[in-house]
Design an enzyme around this catalytic site. Sequence first.
Site, PDB file in Angstrom:
ATOM      1  N   LEU A  52       0.868  -1.173   0.000  1.00 20.95           N
ATOM      2  CA  LEU A  52       0.000   0.000   0.000  1.00 20.95           C
ATOM      3  C   LEU A  52       0.908   1.227   0.000  1.00 20.95           C
ATOM      4  O   LEU A  52       1.777   1.365   0.861  1.00 20.95           O
ATOM      5  CB  LEU A  52      -0.899  -0.018   1.243  1.00 20.95           C
ATOM      6  CG  LEU A  52      -2.158   0.835   1.276  1.00 20.95           C
ATOM      7  CD1 LEU A  52      -3.045   0.569   0.065  1.00 20.95           C
ATOM      8  CD2 LEU A  52      -2.935   0.579   2.562  1.00 20.95           C
ATOM      9  N   ASP A  53       0.750   2.108  -0.988  1.00 20.33           N
ATOM     10  CA  ASP A  53       1.605   3.290  -1.109  1.00 20.33           C
ATOM     11  C   ASP A  53       1.638   4.081   0.194  1.00 20.33           C
ATOM     12  O   ASP A  53       0.629   4.140   0.914  1.00 20.33           O
ATOM     13  CB  ASP A  53       1.086   4.218  -2.214  1.00 20.33           C
ATOM     14  CG  ASP A  53       1.276   3.650  -3.608  1.00 20.33           C
ATOM     15  OD1 ASP A  53       2.083   2.712  -3.752  1.00 20.33           O
ATOM     16  OD2 ASP A  53       0.619   4.142  -4.546  1.00 20.33           O
TER      17      ASP A  53
END
Length: 303
Positions: A52-53
């Site tokens: 997840l960025d």
Amino acid sequence: MTLTPSPTDALHGWIILDKQEGLGSTQAVSAVKRAIRIAGLPKVKVGHGGTLDPLASGVLPVALGEATKLAGYALNSDKVYAFTLAFGAETDSLDREGSITAQSDKRPTREEVESVLSCFRGEIHQIPPVYSALKINGKRACDRVRAGETVTVKGRDITIHELTLDDFSPDQATFIAKVSKGTYIRSLARDIAHKLNCYGHVSYLRRLKSGPFTSEQAISLDKLMEMAQAGKLYQMLLPLTAGLDDIPALAVSSDQAKALRQGQKLIGINAESGLNMAMESQIPVALIEVTGQEARVLRGFNF
């Protein structure tokens, strides 16, 4: 071993984090390892089930112990995101943290936005961002870009199962998207803007669901540390099988379980073709693949 661990057992299962903005997925995994140490529990392997960025928040499944053997299946699952496309400027990273590469004064209407969404539902071809963790000859694309290299990322086929407009204002639009593995929301936002003959970037991104795991099951890092300090970390643990809710359980005898643990095939199995979770009583034995009446081990568990 029972499915419900005691406060002193090694943890085997899933902790679902509600990752905060600004925190990388690897940092989140390190935080879970720290929580295990704080709780005084035995050291186990820890890994996440889908990057997840740092810009993004939301559901980050973290596998512990034997559940890490199933992390790859979590990576392959569908995801649901809420994201906001801010109109007016495109950036090199396709999000609000990048440098502006193109600008436009054009702002689409709500009707225009809704009219193009059908172009992105179903199977589409997508070019991932150059600022991504995709490997190019063994090195991450984003690292190559930061080193000054000119990077070309190959496109890929992905599937947008659902895409709806959730909110709209003249300068931005918020969407809900259910997507297949390998989908980049930043690229989807870029392409929607281009279809509208304007520019845009992702200003907000939240993962609402990852495979079977939902935001309702997710806990903050602060809550995780609080439970660790109280010696109650085990209460946050979902069972190993929680990551396989779409895979049927197959009851096996003790002799069959022994054979599977030794990596042997089972012959004469009466089960659905495809993936099955072999269970001896309440204990996971192996993830198996059934073809005809034959079962072979894909992942065995050490319980």
